[in-house]
Write a protein that holds these residues in place. Sequence first.
Motif, PDB file in Angstrom:
ATOM      1  N   PRO A 288       0.828  -1.212   0.000  1.00  0.00           N
ATOM      2  CA  PRO A 288       0.000   0.000   0.000  1.00  0.00           C
ATOM      3  C   PRO A 288       0.858   1.257   0.000  1.00  0.00           C
ATOM      4  CG  PRO A 288      -0.029  -1.066   2.158  1.00  0.00           C
ATOM      5  CD  PRO A 288       0.671  -2.004   1.234  1.00  0.00           C
ATOM      6  N   MET A 289       0.291   2.367  -0.510  1.00  0.00           N
ATOM      7  CA  MET A 289       1.033   3.625  -0.538  1.00  0.00           C
ATOM      8  C   MET A 289       1.388   4.072   0.875  1.00  0.00           C
ATOM      9  SD  MET A 289       2.032   4.852  -3.399  1.00  0.00           S
ATOM     10  CE  MET A 289       2.517   6.435  -2.703  1.00  0.00           C
ATOM     11  N   TYR A 290       0.503   3.838   1.821  1.00  0.00           N
ATOM     12  CA  TYR A 290       0.813   4.165   3.216  1.00  0.00           C
ATOM     13  C   TYR A 290       1.511   2.970   3.855  1.00  0.00           C
ATOM     14  CZ  TYR A 290      -1.795   8.549   3.115  1.00  0.00           C
ATOM     15  OH  TYR A 290      -2.217   9.831   2.836  1.00  0.00           O
ATOM     16  N   SER A 291       2.791   2.815   3.541  1.00  0.00           N
ATOM     17  CA  SER A 291       3.602   1.739   4.111  1.00  0.00           C
ATOM     18  C   SER A 291       5.046   2.205   4.165  1.00  0.00           C
ATOM     19  CB  SER A 291       3.479   0.460   3.271  1.00  0.00           C
ATOM     20  OG  SER A 291       4.066   0.630   2.003  1.00  0.00           O
ATOM     21  N   ALA A 292       5.877   1.423   4.863  1.00  0.00           N
ATOM     22  CA  ALA A 292       7.278   1.807   5.052  1.00  0.00           C
ATOM     23  C   ALA A 292       8.196   1.257   3.965  1.00  0.00           C
ATOM     24  CB  ALA A 292       7.751   1.332   6.422  1.00  0.00           C
ATOM     25  N   VAL A 293       7.636   0.626   2.941  1.00  0.00           N
ATOM     26  CA  VAL A 293       8.448   0.112   1.839  1.00  0.00           C
ATOM     27  C   VAL A 293       9.133   1.272   1.125  1.00  0.00           C
ATOM     28  CG1 VAL A 293       8.366  -1.106  -0.373  1.00  0.00           C
ATOM     29  CG2 VAL A 293       6.980  -1.899   1.545  1.00  0.00           C
ATOM     30  N   LYS A 294      10.413   1.072   0.800  1.00  0.00           N
ATOM     31  CA  LYS A 294      11.167   2.134   0.139  1.00  0.00           C
ATOM     32  C   LYS A 294      11.109   2.009  -1.387  1.00  0.00           C
ATOM     33  CE  LYS A 294      14.623   3.604   3.536  1.00  0.00           C
ATOM     34  NZ  LYS A 294      16.073   3.775   3.799  1.00  0.00           N
ATOM     35  N   VAL A 295      10.887   3.143  -2.056  1.00  0.00           N
ATOM     36  CA  VAL A 295      10.956   3.237  -3.507  1.00  0.00           C
ATOM     37  C   VAL A 295      11.816   4.462  -3.824  1.00  0.00           C
ATOM     38  CG1 VAL A 295       9.679   3.680  -5.638  1.00  0.00           C
ATOM     39  CG2 VAL A 295       8.734   2.117  -3.926  1.00  0.00           C
ATOM     40  N   ASN A 296      12.877   4.242  -4.572  1.00  0.00           N
ATOM     41  CA  ASN A 296      13.825   5.326  -4.900  1.00  0.00           C
ATOM     42  C   ASN A 296      14.344   6.025  -3.650  1.00  0.00           C
ATOM     43  OD1 ASN A 296      13.454   4.847  -7.683  1.00  0.00           O
ATOM     44  ND2 ASN A 296      11.653   6.191  -7.727  1.00  0.00           N
ATOM     45  N   GLY A 297      14.622   5.218  -2.625  1.00  0.00           N
ATOM     46  CA  GLY A 297      15.239   5.742  -1.415  1.00  0.00           C
ATOM     47  C   GLY A 297      14.310   6.426  -0.437  1.00  0.00           C
ATOM     48  N   ARG A 298      13.016   6.461  -0.724  1.00  0.00           N
ATOM     49  CA  ARG A 298      12.063   7.121   0.165  1.00  0.00           C
ATOM     50  C   ARG A 298      10.934   6.159   0.540  1.00  0.00           C
ATOM     51  NH1 ARG A 298      10.285  12.621  -2.651  1.00  0.00           N
ATOM     52  NH2 ARG A 298       9.146  12.833  -0.678  1.00  0.00           N
ATOM     53  N   ARG A 299      10.428   6.296   1.758  1.00  0.00           N
ATOM     54  CA  ARG A 299       9.315   5.471   2.202  1.00  0.00           C
ATOM     55  C   ARG A 299       8.064   5.830   1.412  1.00  0.00           C
ATOM     56  NH1 ARG A 299      11.719   1.590   5.495  1.00  0.00           N
ATOM     57  NH2 ARG A 299      13.105   2.591   6.996  1.00  0.00           N
ATOM     58  N   LEU A 300       7.254   4.823   1.126  1.00  0.00           N
ATOM     59  CA  LEU A 300       6.031   5.078   0.358  1.00  0.00           C
ATOM     60  C   LEU A 300       5.117   6.071   1.062  1.00  0.00           C
ATOM     61  CD1 LEU A 300       5.138   1.542  -1.062  1.00  0.00           C
ATOM     62  CD2 LEU A 300       5.725   3.582  -2.384  1.00  0.00           C
ATOM     63  N   TYR A 301       5.059   5.998   2.407  1.00  0.00           N
ATOM     64  CA  TYR A 301       4.162   6.922   3.106  1.00  0.00           C
ATOM     65  C   TYR A 301       4.597   8.381   2.952  1.00  0.00           C
ATOM     66  CZ  TYR A 301       7.514   6.630   7.035  1.00  0.00           C
ATOM     67  OH  TYR A 301       8.641   6.653   7.829  1.00  0.00           O
ATOM     68  N   GLU A 302       5.889   8.611   2.662  1.00  0.00           N
ATOM     69  CA  GLU A 302       6.353   9.980   2.427  1.00  0.00           C
ATOM     70  C   GLU A 302       5.744  10.534   1.143  1.00  0.00           C
ATOM     71  OE1 GLU A 302      10.620  10.793   3.240  1.00  0.00           O
ATOM     72  OE2 GLU A 302      10.731   8.647   3.692  1.00  0.00           O
ATOM     73  N   TYR A 303       5.683   9.697   0.112  1.00  0.00           N
ATOM     74  CA  TYR A 303       5.018  10.113  -1.126  1.00  0.00           C
ATOM     75  C   TYR A 303       3.527  10.326  -0.880  1.00  0.00           C
ATOM     76  CZ  TYR A 303       9.206   8.405  -3.645  1.00  0.00           C
ATOM     77  OH  TYR A 303      10.477   8.199  -4.095  1.00  0.00           O
ATOM     78  N   ALA A 304       2.911   9.365  -0.164  1.00  0.00           N
ATOM     79  CA  ALA A 304       1.459   9.407   0.052  1.00  0.00           C
ATOM     80  C   ALA A 304       1.036  10.669   0.788  1.00  0.00           C
ATOM     81  CB  ALA A 304       1.010   8.155   0.815  1.00  0.00           C
TER      82      ALA A 304
END
Length: 313
Positions: free
Chosen positions: A116-132
């Motif tokens: 999910p977008m609200y999760s701690a998985v990293k994409v391009n060095g950033r946590r998904l929740y940071e994008y969300a």
Amino acid sequence: MDGILPLWKEKGMTSHDCVFKLRKILRTKKVGHTGTLDPNVEGVLPICIGQATKTASYITDSGKEYIAEVSIGTATETEDADGAAVQCDPSEKAISRSQLQAALASLTGHITQIPPMYSAVKVNGRRLYEYARKGLEVERPERTVVISRIDLLSDAEQFSGTEPKFTIRVACGKGTYIRTLAVQIGERLGYPAHMSKLVRTASGSFTQEDCLTLGQVQELMDEGRLQPHIRPLESALSGLPSAEAEGELLVFVQHGQVLPLHPLLASGGELVITSGGKAMAVYAPHPGKEGLMKPAKMFPLNWQKEDDCSGSD
């Protein structure tokens, strides 16, 4: 103080909050948790103390068990009850037990999930929740997870209404998102869905019955009675094969030397080297030298205890 403290994380706290409070209670900085639980989720959270922090990854990678409530009819941005609704189906629903059992069976075994977008998985060095949190949605990597078992705990023969709910028990492997699983169950049934409640009932070999709350830890620490509740670090390594070492071999292990590959590592994996039941080191096949193995983790405080025992009268 070295070992593993099975903690019952209460609602309203982050896993980091628990670690912060335990550092104060235990009066040590060397404290780490073994897998993030969302603030509104309660459950088993093994805490590693002292040199047992080196074993945290083995607990994190082990199987987990959860009891979850799934709500059919509404999807949320976070896939759980904390997020705003993004899709609603207000129609009257009538889901038979057999339909639901079939949906659960189809999601057992190796399945794919998109975090999910609200999760701690990293994409391009950033946590998904940071994008969300900035209103951004990025492409997320699909990954395979293992669902060992899903048991339907609700007794009804039919789940009816505009937003029927049911409870399941899930045994799963590392990296599984139960809230994403709830969404997938809804998809199998043809409706939007979200996870409305979640409790983690087991993590590795640690269960709810083993756990203490933070309040109980504080009380036992104040009374000097906490130590019996601290599990040895070996309990985190119970899923690995082990081999006893003595004499010259034990000295080689204590010095972290590269050794001939043990037969138990012929197919890969890791091996616990013990002495008198105490873990001395974890060995793995050497990445660059065929037929040899090297230490992946070492536990020097256990060597000291071994030396103390051997030198006593």
